[in-house]
Design an enzyme around this catalytic site. Structure first.
Site, PDB file in Angstrom:
ATOM      1  CD  GLU A 162      40.807  91.535  50.138  1.00  0.00           C
ATOM      2  OE1 GLU A 162      40.212  92.232  50.980  1.00  0.00           O
ATOM      3  OE2 GLU A 162      40.250  90.640  49.471  1.00  0.00           O
ATOM      4  CB  SER A 213      41.709  94.845  54.298  1.00  0.00           C
ATOM      5  OG  SER A 213      42.526  94.668  55.439  1.00  0.00           O
ATOM      6  CG  MET A 251      40.095  90.928  54.922  1.00  0.00           C
ATOM      7  SD  MET A 251      39.550  89.530  55.943  1.00  0.00           S
ATOM      8  CE  MET A 251      38.368  88.771  54.830  1.00  0.00           C
ATOM      9  CE1 TYR A 252      46.482  91.976  50.037  1.00  0.00           C
ATOM     10  CE2 TYR A 252      48.431  91.654  51.402  1.00  0.00           C
ATOM     11  CZ  TYR A 252      47.676  92.439  50.550  1.00  0.00           C
ATOM     12  OH  TYR A 252      48.142  93.689  50.212  1.00  0.00           O
ATOM     13  N   GLY A 253      43.915  86.192  50.947  1.00  0.00           N
ATOM     14  CA  GLY A 253      43.533  84.797  51.126  1.00  0.00           C
ATOM     15  C   GLY A 253      42.053  84.607  51.359  1.00  0.00           C
ATOM     16  N   GLY A 254      41.334  85.686  51.719  1.00  0.00           N
ATOM     17  CA  GLY A 254      39.892  85.610  51.883  1.00  0.00           C
ATOM     18  C   GLY A 254      39.425  85.362  53.304  1.00  0.00           C
ATOM     19  CB  CYS A 275      38.080  80.364  54.280  1.00  0.00           C
ATOM     20  SG  CYS A 275      38.346  78.712  54.949  1.00  0.00           S
ATOM     21  CG  HIS A 298      38.512  46.949  63.853  1.00  0.00           C
ATOM     22  ND1 HIS A 298      37.292  47.329  64.366  1.00  0.00           N
ATOM     23  CD2 HIS A 298      39.167  46.305  64.859  1.00  0.00           C
ATOM     24  CE1 HIS A 298      37.207  46.920  65.620  1.00  0.00           C
ATOM     25  NE2 HIS A 298      38.339  46.290  65.933  1.00  0.00           N
TER      26      HIS A 298
END
Length: 452
Positions: free
Chosen positions: A37, A39, A42-45, A47, A438
């Site tokens: 990775e 940066s 940005m661990y985890g990407g 999203c 309901h």
């Protein structure tokens, strides 16, 4: 400087959903894997850090009337927590290693990693390589757009802790709509400049018109058919965007910030894929076959970078395809992927699966169409969220559901029910006659499908 040499069975470039899930799966099943990775932020990407999770967190805060500065800090706390959790989920496994640095191909089997904060580079060889680098916001070639300090992308605007009093959004797609709606709920005065002559031209006109009406009622000004001329900073707190309107006349807007939401581009420039002999398409995305393999038999591409639908859950599904290829299973190709729904988190959210009415007609289907206003649903009235429209398309000959568009509260949950019914090949009457709790939004399917 001589690089340190390392070898792994599997090498994954990019910490996105598909890549991180694959890394953990490989390690848990006895295979050595390295996950690179660029940066540590940005661990985890995308999203978790700059897309789905932080934007939805801010949207919820806006709906709860939480001040922007407090919501922004809560968003940062959430992403930091998830980032650390995702790092530990991979790095904590015995056979997995997270390497932070910029990767570039040396050959089809070797990748050089320039490690962040470390003097020595690492030259990694691997038997299998998986590219999972995702996409980046795209900035069109508009004069002044790169030099302005008041122009932001979806990524950089999320980093801004202060709420702009006036915001101009360039781009009428789903990302632009989400940000426009969110910042308007926080109290910003928002103008959306849509380059297309029509508002949401891919959607059926009745749906697009309803969304336009709802957003406009919130005070969001939407201008269609614009041609952006230039951007110019007027002061430390003010920026001017000049554009030609649909009549070709020059006009301008002043704002405190401009969001450029004009699409995304492949995050591949630093990868040097030419050294590996990997083929790209005209847009710069990695070309893959139905098995997600590149033209190099040991290299796959997962998620957004392969040019498929840009959704986190598609990246996860790419993982499933590769998992079954490597460990045995029937789900080994995108050719067996079924209908996939999507949601846009404006208020109320827009959700869709399958064909739109105009698409079904173009494909030659004989169809029945049913539409139901959200105001007719008791649960919507309880929630005081009566804006919106529900619409479904059914094949007259087979009674199968061809498509469904839901613009109503809780549509992002409801659409999953329709997706399951479509992928199971169920008769529309299954949803029409089902017994739902309901009061719930899902029971609207009793009424919607009773109109067929």
């Amino acid at each position: 400087m001589k690089a340190i040499k390392q070898h792994y069975q599997n090498l994954i470039i990019g910490f996105g959903k598909g890549g991180k899930t694959l890394a953990a799966y490989l390690a848990k099943h006895g295979q050595e894997v390295a996950l690179i990775e660029k940066s540590e932020k940005m661990y985890g990407g995308s999203c978790i850090n700059i897309a789905c999770i932080p934007t939805k967190a801010l949207i919820i805060s806006a709906e709860r009337k939480i001040p922007y500065n407090i919501a922004h800090q809560a968003k940062n706390d959430l992403t930091a927590f998830l980032r650390d959790k995702n790092f530990q989920n991979v790095e904590g496994l015995d056979l997995a290693s997270v390497i932070t640095g910029e990767a570039s191909f040396v050959s089809a089997n070797e990748v050089l990693v320039k490690q962040a904060g470390v003097d020595k580079d690492v030259l990694i060889s691997a038997e299998r390589i998986f590219i999972n680098t995702g996409t980046l916001p795209y900035k069109p070639p508009i004069k002044g757009i790169n030099s302005s300090e008041k122009v932001f992308t979806s990524t950089s605007l999320l980093e801004k802790s202060g709420l702009p009093e006036k915001l101009v959004v360039i781009g009428g797609g789903f990302i632009g709509l989400e940000f426009a709606d969110m910042y308007a709920k926080f109290g910003a005065k928002v103008t959306l400049l849509n380059i297309d002559n029509e508002f949401l031209p891919r959607e059926d006109k009745d749906i697009a018109d309803e969304i336009f009406k709802v957003l406009s009622a919130k005070g969001i000004r939407i201008i269609n058919g614009v041609n952006i001329d230039n951007v110019e900073d007027l002061s430390s707190d003010l920026v001017k965007v000049s554009y030609k309107n649909e009549d070709g006349k020059l006009d301008y807007l002043e704002a405190n910030a401009i969001l450029v939401a004009t699409g995304r581009k492949p995050n591949i420039e630093s990868l040097n894929v030419g050294k590996a002999g990997i083929n790209l398409n005209k847009r710069g995305y990695v070309i893959v076959d139905e098995f997600l393999k590149t033209n190099k038999p040991n290299i796959w591409a997962i998620g957004d970078i392969n040019g498929g639908p840009q959704f986190t859950y598609i990246s996860l599904d790419d993982f499933r395809i590769i998992r079954d290829q490597l460990f045995g299973g029937d789900y080994t190709s995108v050719s067996v992927r079924k209908q996939v729904a999507f949601s846009v988190f404006i208020s109320p959210p827009l959700a869709h699966v399958g064909l739109r009415e105009k698409e079904a007609i173009d494909k030659g289907y004989e169809i029945k169409v049913a539409k139901l206003p959200a105001s007719a649903i008791p649960r919507a009235r309880i929630l005081t969220e009566t804006n919106g429209l529900l619409k479904t398309i059914v094949d007259t000959k087979t009674n199968k559901i061809l498509g469904c568009t839901l613009f109503c509260v809780d549509s992002s949950e409801m659409i999953n029910t329709v997706q399951v019914a479509m992928n199971a090949g169920l008769d529309y009457r299954t949803l029409r006659d089902a017994i739902y709790t309901h009061p719930s939004m899902t029971e609207a399917f009793n009424d919607l499908y009773n109109l067929i």
